[in-house]
Design an enzyme around this catalytic site. Structure first.
Site, PDB file in Angstrom:
ATOM      1  N   LYS A 182       0.840  -1.203   0.000  1.00 21.06           N
ATOM      2  CA  LYS A 182       0.000   0.000   0.000  1.00 21.06           C
ATOM      3  C   LYS A 182       0.881   1.262   0.000  1.00 21.06           C
ATOM      4  CE  LYS A 182      -3.395  -2.837  -0.066  1.00 21.06           C
ATOM      5  NZ  LYS A 182      -4.228  -3.397   0.976  1.00 21.06           N
TER       6      LYS A 182
HETATM    7  C1  LIG Z   1      -5.189  -4.549   1.393  1.00 21.89           C
HETATM    8  C2  LIG Z   1      -6.664  -4.450   1.397  1.00 21.89           C
HETATM    9  C3  LIG Z   1      -7.457  -4.766   2.516  1.00 21.89           C
HETATM   10  C4  LIG Z   1      -6.931  -5.474   3.751  1.00 21.89           C
HETATM   11  O1  LIG Z   1      -5.854  -4.924   4.343  1.00 21.89           O
HETATM   12  P1  LIG Z   1      -4.859  -5.818   5.246  1.00 21.89           P
HETATM   13  O2  LIG Z   1      -4.049  -4.776   5.924  1.00 21.89           O
HETATM   14  O3  LIG Z   1      -4.076  -6.677   4.312  1.00 21.89           O
HETATM   15  O4  LIG Z   1      -5.695  -6.614   6.184  1.00 21.89           O
HETATM   16  C5  LIG Z   1      -8.816  -4.520   2.464  1.00 21.89           C
HETATM   17  N1  LIG Z   1      -9.397  -4.030   1.358  1.00 21.89           N
HETATM   18  C6  LIG Z   1      -8.688  -3.759   0.244  1.00 21.89           C
HETATM   19  C7  LIG Z   1      -9.402  -3.196  -0.934  1.00 21.89           C
HETATM   20  C8  LIG Z   1      -7.301  -3.975   0.225  1.00 21.89           C
HETATM   21  O5  LIG Z   1      -6.620  -3.723  -0.897  1.00 21.89           O
END
Ligand SMILES: *Cc1c(COP(=O)(O)O)cnc(C)c1O
Length: 382
Positions: A182
């Protein structure tokens, strides 16, 4: 040839120093760095309350809990997302209802949302797919008219704006993830924002077993007494992680600019190519480009996509597909009637998309290598 992943983190000396500092401090968890990061995010997003948790999935769980979702309720969301966006609804015994996306942006279609609203609908989860904000004007209007809670899954859209405000500002509850692919990372981490203090308090309890006062407050008050008010979880995040997250957040503006610059290079290289069907980006929204999504033109199907995908992988380019529709996962087919759901725009797009490398430290040379490989792969298509 080096392998180019589709996403990766950037860690510098300041990040390392911030983490070391946290490691040498008295409180490794639930200390001042957690509160500081929450404050940093409130300021960055322009919202009054933020609750940091252990990951983005926990953030979604906290959000649907705060919204009061429970057994028998329905929550409407797009199927073009990571399974966690829908799983959080199942955690509370409620039902995720899938509304189709718009063909041009692959963002949830407000018209289809309205068709799916029933007397059981309690909330909408808007996913800012790839980093472009959803149509928050239309979604807000629906939420007002039908008394629904607007939750934004902003895992892709840290730094994006709709009008001149953050997505978190437009939603009742907004969730973020700090997984290493991210925009900013804490290793694992997540956060929920809200405008309502009582919801923030409920989420602070939820992340700590449903216990009301935190240990710092108890120690200030010199008491050992506490009570568990609701059933909660251990979704706490450490000071070590929040030190890293705060340090990363300082660099977000330059990083977003770089992502947008890379997107421009891809856009320019692929513009006017009849073999492609580029996603549309709205004028009054800034795209945070968590992903750069390449979409083949409508005449192509899953076979052509597979051929291009295999070719790019053979060139050591880490393309990926985001996502298969959530209702097509085995678990949803077997336990939640996934086989009976049909979202035509989502399914058509899903056969033709792939994500190209996109992260702030991607060099111009690497971008050129990706572009050349895509162009060769396209010219090999039947
Ligand atoms: C990465 C992601 C999540 C979950 O995040 P984590 O930190 O991996 O639990 C939820 N929704 C979307 C759209 C994502 O890309």
């Amino acid at each position: 040839m080096d392998f180019i992943p589709y996403g990766r983190q950037s860690i510098d000396r300041d990040d390392e120093a911030a983490v070391l500092d946290a490691l040498r401090s008295p409180l490794l968890t639930t200390g001042p760095r957690v509160a500081q990061f929450e404050q940093d995010m409130c300021q960055y997003l322009g919202v009054p309350f933020a609750v940091a948790v252990s990951n983005g999935t926990a953030a979604l769980h906290c959000a649907v809990h705060a919204a009061g979702i429970g057994k028998g309720d329905e929550v409407i969301l797009s199927p073009l997302t990571f399974a966690a966006s829908a799983n959080c609804v199942l955690y509370l015994g409620a039902t995720p209802v899938f509304a189709d996306v718009l063909a041009d942006t692959l963002l949830i279609a407000p018209v289809d949302v309205e068709k799916k609203i029933t007397s059981r609908t309690r909330a909408i989860i808007a996913v800012d797919y790839a980093g472009q904000p959803c149509d928050y004007t239309a979604l807000r209007e629906l939420c007002n008219r039908y008394h629904l809670v607007l939750i934004a899954d902003c895992a892709h859209s840290l730094g994006a704006t709709y009008g001149d405000r953050s997505c978190a500002f437009h939603a009742d509850l907004a969730t973020y993830s700090f997984h290493p692919v991210k925009h900013i990372t804490s290793g694992e981490g997540g956060l929920v924002t809200t405008h309502r203090k009582e919801w923030a308090d409920a989420m602070r309890r939820f992340r700590n077993h449903g216990i009301d006062a935190d240990h710092a407050q108890r120690s200030r008050e010199g008491t050992w007494r506490y009570t568990m008010k609701t059933l909660g979880y251990n979704y706490r995040i450490t000071d070590i992680q929040c030190a890293l997250a705060s340090s990363q957040l300082k660099k977000i503006d330059g990083w977003l600019e770089r992502r947008q610059q890379i997107a421009k290079q891809y856009d320019a290289a692929f513009a006017g190519d009849h073999r492609l069907d580029p996603l549309y980006v709205h004028e009054n929204r800034t795209h945070a480009y968590h992903l750069y999504v390449l979409r083949l033109a409508e005449q192509y199907g899953a076979n052509a996509r597979q051929q291009l995908f295999d070719f790019l992988r053979s060139r050591r380019i880490g393309v990926n597909v985001h996502y298969i529709p959530v209702y097509q996962h085995d678990y949803y087919v077997q336990h939640h009637n996934g086989g009976y759901v049909h979202c035509p725009n989502t399914e058509s797009a899903c056969e033709r998309i792939m994500s190209l490398p996109m992260f702030n430290s991607l060099s111009d040379d690497a971008v050129a290598r990706v572009i050349a490989a895509v162009q060769q792969g396209l010219s090999d298509l039947p």
